[in-house]
Design a protein around this motif. Sequence first.
Motif, short mmCIF file in Angstrom:
data_model
loop_
_atom_site.label_atom_id
_atom_site.label_comp_id
_atom_site.label_asym_id
_atom_site.label_seq_id
_atom_site.Cartn_x
_atom_site.Cartn_y
_atom_site.Cartn_z
N HIS A 136 0.86 -1.18 0.00
CA HIS A 136 0.00 0.00 0.00
C HIS A 136 0.90 1.24 0.00
O HIS A 136 1.77 1.40 0.86
CB HIS A 136 -0.90 0.01 1.24
N GLU A 137 0.69 2.09 -0.99
CA GLU A 137 1.55 3.26 -1.15
C GLU A 137 0.91 4.47 -0.47
O GLU A 137 -0.17 4.92 -0.84
CB GLU A 137 1.78 3.55 -2.63
N LEU A 138 1.58 4.99 0.57
CA LEU A 138 1.11 6.19 1.26
C LEU A 138 1.54 7.43 0.49
O LEU A 138 2.49 7.40 -0.31
CB LEU A 138 1.67 6.22 2.68
N ASP A 139 0.83 8.54 0.73
CA ASP A 139 1.17 9.77 0.01
C ASP A 139 2.48 10.36 0.52
O ASP A 139 2.98 9.99 1.59
CB ASP A 139 0.03 10.78 0.09
N ALA A 140 3.00 11.29 -0.21
CA ALA A 140 4.33 11.86 0.10
C ALA A 140 4.35 12.63 1.42
O ALA A 140 5.41 12.82 2.01
CB ALA A 140 4.76 12.78 -1.04
N GLN A 141 3.17 13.08 1.89
CA GLN A 141 3.12 13.84 3.14
C GLN A 141 3.05 12.95 4.38
O GLN A 141 3.05 13.45 5.51
CB GLN A 141 1.89 14.77 3.15
N ALA A 142 2.98 11.65 4.21
CA ALA A 142 2.87 10.75 5.36
C ALA A 142 4.07 10.91 6.28
O ALA A 142 5.22 10.81 5.82
CB ALA A 142 2.77 9.31 4.87
N PRO A 143 3.85 11.16 7.59
CA PRO A 143 4.97 11.41 8.53
C PRO A 143 5.69 10.13 8.92
O PRO A 143 5.08 9.24 9.52
CB PRO A 143 4.27 12.05 9.73
N VAL A 144 6.95 10.03 8.60
CA VAL A 144 7.74 8.84 8.89
C VAL A 144 7.79 8.62 10.41
O VAL A 144 8.00 9.56 11.18
CB VAL A 144 9.16 8.98 8.30
N GLY A 145 7.61 7.35 10.83
CA GLY A 145 7.70 7.00 12.23
C GLY A 145 6.37 7.05 12.96
O GLY A 145 6.28 6.59 14.10
N LYS A 146 5.30 7.59 12.35
CA LYS A 146 4.01 7.71 13.00
C LYS A 146 3.14 6.47 12.71
O LYS A 146 3.46 5.64 11.85
CB LYS A 146 3.29 8.97 12.53
N ASP A 147 2.02 6.38 13.43
CA ASP A 147 1.09 5.25 13.27
C ASP A 147 0.37 5.37 11.92
O ASP A 147 -0.37 6.32 11.69
CB ASP A 147 0.06 5.26 14.41
N PRO A 148 0.54 4.40 11.02
CA PRO A 148 -0.08 4.52 9.68
C PRO A 148 -1.61 4.39 9.72
O PRO A 148 -2.30 5.01 8.92
CB PRO A 148 0.55 3.37 8.90
#
Length: 789
Positions: A136-148
């Motif tokens: 599943h590809e998250l968008d570019a703004q997804a914060p690394v290290g946070k709960d998906p």
Amino acid sequence: MISLEWVKDYIDIADEDLKELAVKITKAGINIEKVISNTIDNLVIGEVVECVKHPDSDHLHICQVNIGDSTTQIVCGAPNVRTGLKVIVALPGAKLPEFEIKKSKIRGVESNGMLCALCEIGLEEKTEENYNKGLHELDAQAPVGKDPIAYMGLADTLYELDVHKHRNNDCYYHIGFAYEIACILNKKVTLPNDDYKEIDDDINNHFKLEIETTKCPYYLAKMVTNISVGESPEFIKKRLISAGMRPINNVVDISNYVMLEYGQPLHFFDKDKLGNKVLVRDALDNEEITTLDSKVRVLNSNDIVITDGEKAVCIAGVMGGENTEVTENTKNILIESAIFDAVSIRNTASKLNLKSEASVRYGKGLNYEYTLKAINRACHLLEKYANAKILKGMVTYDKVDKSEKKVEFYPEQINKMLGITISSEDMEYELQRLDFPYTIKDNKFIVTIPKRRLDIDPYVNDIAEEIGRLYGYHNLVSTLPVSTTKQGKYVGDVYTRKIISKRLRALGLNECKTYTLTSRDMANTFNYDEKIQKELPNPMSMDKSVIRTTLIPSLINVYEYNKMRKIEDIFIYEIAKTYDNEFNEESKIAILMKGNYLASSWNNAIVKTNFYLIKGIIENLLDYLGFKNRYDFVKSEKPNMHPGICATIRLDRKEIGIVGRVHPSTQKDDVYVAELSLNELRKTNKQLKFKEISKYPSINKDMAFIVDESVESNEIETIIKKSGARLLTDLKVFDVYVGPNVGLGKKSIAYSLTFNSSERTLTDDEVTEVFNKIINDVTSKTNAVLRDK
């Protein structure tokens, strides 16, 4: 399934421990079977910063993944993995639906986690198509290290409910469940926004409604135009998925969303396909409609249909028709929000095997206040998310009884029912939590039951249950009942049944209890009195579809059950009611015997069950009931009975039952059965008379006659009893012989006679005189020959 994220729209539970809340709700009477949370520990958003091919595989990649506070190495085989991709990362310790993630080596290369598709973390059905899509590809703004899951807005806690069948519809929708939480937490519910703007055009210019059935007391219709069918907003799709429903498009999804919100099913018609008229009527016999699942349904007059004035366009309360389905090209919609007869909807859904989300809710009954709120809410959402224009006005048909349900009680009545003492102040507090309006006058409570609680009837015991469950069942104190007692005794029919049962148990038989309902095949066996059976119109199963007219097939089933468990000697009886097609009730006594019967307990005398043994049981019972010398047995042929070993039991020359061996084609074992009408025994029964056992000795004599095989023993016994008069106190057949010693077509029947007097000792001469008279009468009247050896 109830979504707590959804419920938060109506009541503030942000600070509540949802697992602890589930315990409180369960203690209050709504059983929460399971608390489901899609939060997964050790699940983070990661970014692939390097992706190279595995040296020992043609499809695996070695990825360096930034997880926020560090970079870790993960081996991945997804086809869409690449540098720069933001993905869902399951680190070691993460417990996914099918397995737990651990550090491992994949073809010799260390891997410290897993890059995930939605189906692998339980947010999407695991199909081959979804699996082949890859990560599943998250968008570019997804914060690394946070709960998906939280980032995607899918974090939720679900309650799986086990709602009691008598509980109404209020726990099948989110606002109703919010009220349940509100009464436990003593908070208030806020209903959702349902306002909208109307255009100048009036619905009455485009639409006419007619109702021709008594099964539709309430029908509302609104019309919207210029809609844009497309994808639903994310929050609606996510909530439908949480509730177990598949999103389709914004229009259909809004219909389902409002149903799960208010508990009121709606139906959207394509107005251009429908036309300008709606006629609600009972269906015609054999009327057909193709439903939304593309299946042709055949209806009858017990069903309700929505029509365009001629043809059916919807099975009311169950499923819409394909001919008015909303599609991507739909522009104008007619919204239906109605109440239909709950029993009719349940029967239709069951008959058609078409149990839908709508039919379940219609079948439990609906609150007319929410019928109105639901249609307004749908207009609000369609205007907001489908660009709909709402026409002015609403077409209404209203025959609903809107009178308020009120309950009046004194606190003492509640306390007496619950068995504890609750103060008036505490009762007020519990009613406030329930949001039940009330007044108090002269210490009497007058409570108004809200329309949303259709499961509560205006009786004190229902209010006592509501107060008790919130006050806490754990506060109920165990006490012994206090009441006056008096001596009881059996009278009338109960007395007769009890003494019969007691006698049969004393004769070594065991009592059975079997179902009054049986299968059609069983009901058609042993129908010796030719009664018409009553078939149930809606049986719970085919083996419980007919009301029995005889008990014998049920005892045959009990016999088969015991035989399968290696029980050889079976002696059972049942006393129960039977019913014919007109529900005329008749109580019967049925007996089944097979195997070795313990005839005497003091010397362990064993007798193999045969016709004469079960006949003797019947004779013993009838004698005990006071019918001595008033009954006889007549050879007969009955359904499923052996034609040569079967007799009709007569009392005062009236048939009251049968006795004999089960026909070998029905039961190959030597099984003997009997059945008597308890109703007939009650009609002719006299007060039991007891006489003292004679203190004088008795004289026993035996005799045997050779007769034609066609002569029945019963005929001879009748002559013996009449000739023996008062001195003959007992008569038994102890031998029947057919063979070369008596001649072709002949048989020998041997009898044991007992002579006695309660007044004196009998002499040999007077007994011999009676004995000889018996011989003369039998030989002269039956052409019998006295057997001398």
